[in-house]
Write a protein that holds these residues in place. Structure first.
Motif, mmCIF file in Angstrom:
data_model
loop_
_atom_site.group_PDB
_atom_site.id
_atom_site.type_symbol
_atom_site.label_atom_id
_atom_site.label_comp_id
_atom_site.label_asym_id
_atom_site.label_seq_id
_atom_site.Cartn_x
_atom_site.Cartn_y
_atom_site.Cartn_z
ATOM 1 N N GLN A 194 0.838 -1.203 0.000
ATOM 2 C CA GLN A 194 0.000 0.000 0.000
ATOM 3 C C GLN A 194 0.870 1.249 0.000
ATOM 4 O OE1 GLN A 194 -2.732 -0.222 3.318
ATOM 5 N NE2 GLN A 194 -4.207 -1.158 1.891
ATOM 6 N N ARG A 195 1.871 1.237 0.870
ATOM 7 C CA ARG A 195 2.750 2.401 0.952
ATOM 8 C C ARG A 195 3.533 2.601 -0.339
ATOM 9 N NH1 ARG A 195 5.863 1.283 6.389
ATOM 10 N NH2 ARG A 195 7.352 2.697 5.455
ATOM 11 N N ALA A 196 3.896 1.488 -0.985
ATOM 12 C CA ALA A 196 4.684 1.577 -2.220
ATOM 13 C C ALA A 196 3.794 1.804 -3.441
ATOM 14 C CB ALA A 196 5.509 0.298 -2.400
ATOM 15 N N GLY A 197 2.466 1.626 -3.260
ATOM 16 C CA GLY A 197 1.555 1.734 -4.391
ATOM 17 C C GLY A 197 1.707 0.567 -5.354
ATOM 18 N N VAL A 198 2.014 -0.595 -4.796
ATOM 19 C CA VAL A 198 2.244 -1.794 -5.611
ATOM 20 C C VAL A 198 1.330 -2.917 -5.106
ATOM 21 C CG1 VAL A 198 3.959 -3.605 -6.114
ATOM 22 C CG2 VAL A 198 4.643 -1.193 -6.178
ATOM 23 N N PRO A 199 0.605 -3.605 -6.025
ATOM 24 C CA PRO A 199 -0.296 -4.675 -5.570
ATOM 25 C C PRO A 199 0.445 -5.866 -4.969
ATOM 26 C CG PRO A 199 -0.296 -4.501 -7.975
ATOM 27 C CD PRO A 199 0.548 -3.385 -7.462
ATOM 28 N N VAL A 200 -0.259 -6.563 -4.083
ATOM 29 C CA VAL A 200 0.322 -7.728 -3.404
ATOM 30 C C VAL A 200 -0.501 -8.962 -3.745
ATOM 31 C CG1 VAL A 200 0.824 -8.765 -1.148
ATOM 32 C CG2 VAL A 200 1.200 -6.308 -1.503
ATOM 33 N N TYR A 201 0.173 -10.005 -4.147
ATOM 34 C CA TYR A 201 -0.476 -11.293 -4.374
ATOM 35 C C TYR A 201 -0.290 -12.150 -3.126
ATOM 36 C CZ TYR A 201 -1.756 -15.670 -6.639
ATOM 37 O OH TYR A 201 -2.376 -16.847 -6.978
ATOM 38 N N ALA A 202 -1.401 -12.588 -2.539
ATOM 39 C CA ALA A 202 -1.321 -13.353 -1.288
ATOM 40 C C ALA A 202 -2.396 -14.426 -1.314
ATOM 41 C CB ALA A 202 -1.535 -12.423 -0.097
ATOM 42 N N PRO A 203 -2.226 -15.479 -0.514
ATOM 43 C CA PRO A 203 -3.281 -16.488 -0.435
ATOM 44 C C PRO A 203 -4.548 -15.850 0.109
ATOM 45 C CG PRO A 203 -1.592 -16.861 1.250
ATOM 46 C CD PRO A 203 -1.103 -15.754 0.381
ATOM 47 N N GLN A 204 -5.688 -16.291 -0.393
ATOM 48 C CA GLN A 204 -6.962 -15.728 0.052
ATOM 49 C C GLN A 204 -7.216 -16.090 1.508
ATOM 50 O OE1 GLN A 204 -8.731 -13.697 -1.953
ATOM 51 N NE2 GLN A 204 -6.945 -14.003 -3.282
ATOM 52 N N PRO A 205 -7.730 -15.139 2.283
ATOM 53 C CA PRO A 205 -8.067 -15.490 3.672
ATOM 54 C C PRO A 205 -9.160 -16.562 3.668
ATOM 55 C CG PRO A 205 -8.498 -13.147 3.204
ATOM 56 C CD PRO A 205 -8.054 -13.779 1.941
ATOM 57 N N GLY A 206 -9.063 -17.436 4.616
ATOM 58 C CA GLY A 206 -10.059 -18.507 4.674
ATOM 59 C C GLY A 206 -9.562 -19.786 4.031
ATOM 60 N N ASN A 207 -8.473 -19.694 3.298
ATOM 61 C CA ASN A 207 -7.904 -20.888 2.679
ATOM 62 C C ASN A 207 -6.875 -21.573 3.569
ATOM 63 O OD1 ASN A 207 -9.424 -20.432 0.516
ATOM 64 N ND2 ASN A 207 -7.770 -19.946 -0.912
ATOM 65 N N GLY A 208 -6.953 -21.310 4.852
ATOM 66 C CA GLY A 208 -5.947 -21.882 5.734
ATOM 67 C C GLY A 208 -4.645 -21.134 5.565
ATOM 68 N N VAL A 209 -3.557 -21.744 5.992
ATOM 69 C CA VAL A 209 -2.277 -21.038 5.923
ATOM 70 C C VAL A 209 -1.744 -20.947 4.508
ATOM 71 C CG1 VAL A 209 -1.444 -21.330 8.287
ATOM 72 C CG2 VAL A 209 -1.135 -23.186 6.637
ATOM 73 N N GLY A 210 -2.129 -21.902 3.655
ATOM 74 C CA GLY A 210 -1.664 -21.882 2.281
ATOM 75 C C GLY A 210 -0.285 -22.486 2.142
ATOM 76 N N ASP A 211 0.030 -22.813 0.904
ATOM 77 C CA ASP A 211 1.319 -23.424 0.602
ATOM 78 C C ASP A 211 2.183 -22.389 -0.124
ATOM 79 O OD1 ASP A 211 3.447 -24.786 -0.375
ATOM 80 O OD2 ASP A 211 2.285 -26.195 -1.592
ATOM 81 N N PRO A 212 3.282 -21.989 0.520
ATOM 82 C CA PRO A 212 4.093 -20.916 -0.065
ATOM 83 C C PRO A 212 4.607 -21.236 -1.478
ATOM 84 C CG PRO A 212 5.201 -21.921 1.820
ATOM 85 C CD PRO A 212 3.818 -22.445 1.806
ATOM 86 N N VAL A 213 4.873 -22.511 -1.722
ATOM 87 C CA VAL A 213 5.381 -22.890 -3.051
ATOM 88 C C VAL A 213 4.297 -22.659 -4.095
ATOM 89 C CG1 VAL A 213 6.321 -24.772 -4.449
ATOM 90 C CG2 VAL A 213 6.963 -24.565 -2.035
#
Ligand code: GDP
Length: 298
Positions: A152-171
């Motif tokens: 947000q501060r950099a004005g750049v979008p972030v790709y992240a696992p959707q909330p609710g999908n558990g912790v997610g698999d980083p790979v």
């Protein structure tokens, strides 16, 4: 950083002022003083040895220049050798022929990876790139949110696992982010990975798995310059466990002695690419060996 080293070197040089030419004794005494100054600054021993050998050899062999007095000649040699030990040239990012260029960050927890991800994203965006930040640090509960704040501060979008999908698999997150970047015209992907407080095999394996899944164009090892000799050990462990193309040094604004900055290139054979000098997103730039040497000799 480097204040003590800087002061020590200044006093070494000032003891040479007024000398007509340097005797073997002068050279040895000077080399001894520089050696002590470097060791005090926490520079790794093999680096100090190599540095001193070069200084001695050059001080003995240096043509007598009419334009420079002995003190100035020694300063010139030390300056050139400092630049050399810091890597010589500034190392630029190697962009992929086919976008996106994938940059992966690896390092210990607290090294400053997430902050650096934001800084790098902002810096790249200012150069007409369209970066995407990727949250593949799913170890630390706050890491994803922290990266989102950075984005947000950099004005750049972030790709992240959707909330609710558990912790997610980083790979999986890392792999999927590449397709997402292609679909959304991001020419650069910056992947933040998990770190631990100490080097451990599970963390190394996760970073290696992400590496294998996305084949990064650049793997950056992010290291806190404040941790002194430990930086060198950690750098070696990551080199063996994950491998990397270049180093990003953080917290160069701190009051540490600077040995890590001076050792890491020589020990790892990898160039220092970025310097991070504060908590604000603007406190960041490419690492310039010549400017750093000047700062030390100022
Ligand atoms: P990560 O665990 O590797 O992702 O590390 P973080 O990015 O969370 O940074 C750890 C702490 O170091 C945070 O409090 C940052 O604000 C701080 N930090 C990061 N880079 C710098 C820097 O260049 N200078 C200073 N003074 N603090 C920094």
């Amino acid at each position: 950083m480097f204040e003590t080293l800087s002061d020590r070197l200044t006093s070494v040089f000032s003891s040479l002022r007024g000398k007509g030419r340097l005797s073997e004794e002068d050279i040895n005494a000077t080399a001894r003083e520089i050696r002590l100054a470097l060791l005090e600054a926490d520079v790794a021993l093999p680096v100090v040895r190599e540095f001193i050998a070069q200084i001695k050899e050059r001080a003995r062999g240096e043509e007598v220049s009419k334009a420079l007095n002995p003190a100035q000649q020694v300063i010139k040699i030390v300056n050139e050798e400092l630049i050399e030990i810091l890597g010589g040239q500034t190392r630029e990012i190697r962009f992929a022929k086919n976008p996106p260029t994938v940059i992966m960050l690896a390092g210990l927890q607290g090294a400053g990876k997430t902050t650096l991800a934001g800084k790098l994203a902002k810096w790249l965006a200012a150069q007409r790139n369209t970066p995407l930040l990727v949250a593949a640090d799913l170890q630390r509960p706050n890491a994803v949110t922290q990266l989102q704040v950075m984005g947000q501060r950099a004005g750049v979008p972030v790709y992240a696992p959707q909330p609710g999908n558990g912790v997610g698999d980083p790979v999986e997150v890392a792999r999927d982010s590449i397709a997402h970047a292609q679909r959304n015209n991001h020419n650069i992907v910056i992947i933040d990975t998990a770190g631990r407080l100490g080097v451990d095999t599970e963390m190394m394996q996760q970073a290696a798995d992400i590496r294998d899944a996305v084949s990064p164009d650049e793997i950056l090892f992010v290291v806190d310059a404040m941790i002194g000799q430990d930086a060198v050990n950690t750098a070696q462990a990551f080199l063996d466990g994950v491998g990397y193309d270049a180093v990003a040094l953080t917290k160069l604004d701190g009051d540490a002695r600077g040995g890590a900055a001076l050792s890491i290139r020589h020990i790892t054979g990898r160039p220092i690419m970025f310097a991070s000098t504060g908590e604000k997103l603007e406190d960041f730039d490419l690492f310039h060996p010549d400017r750093m040497a000047s700062r030390i000799l100022d």
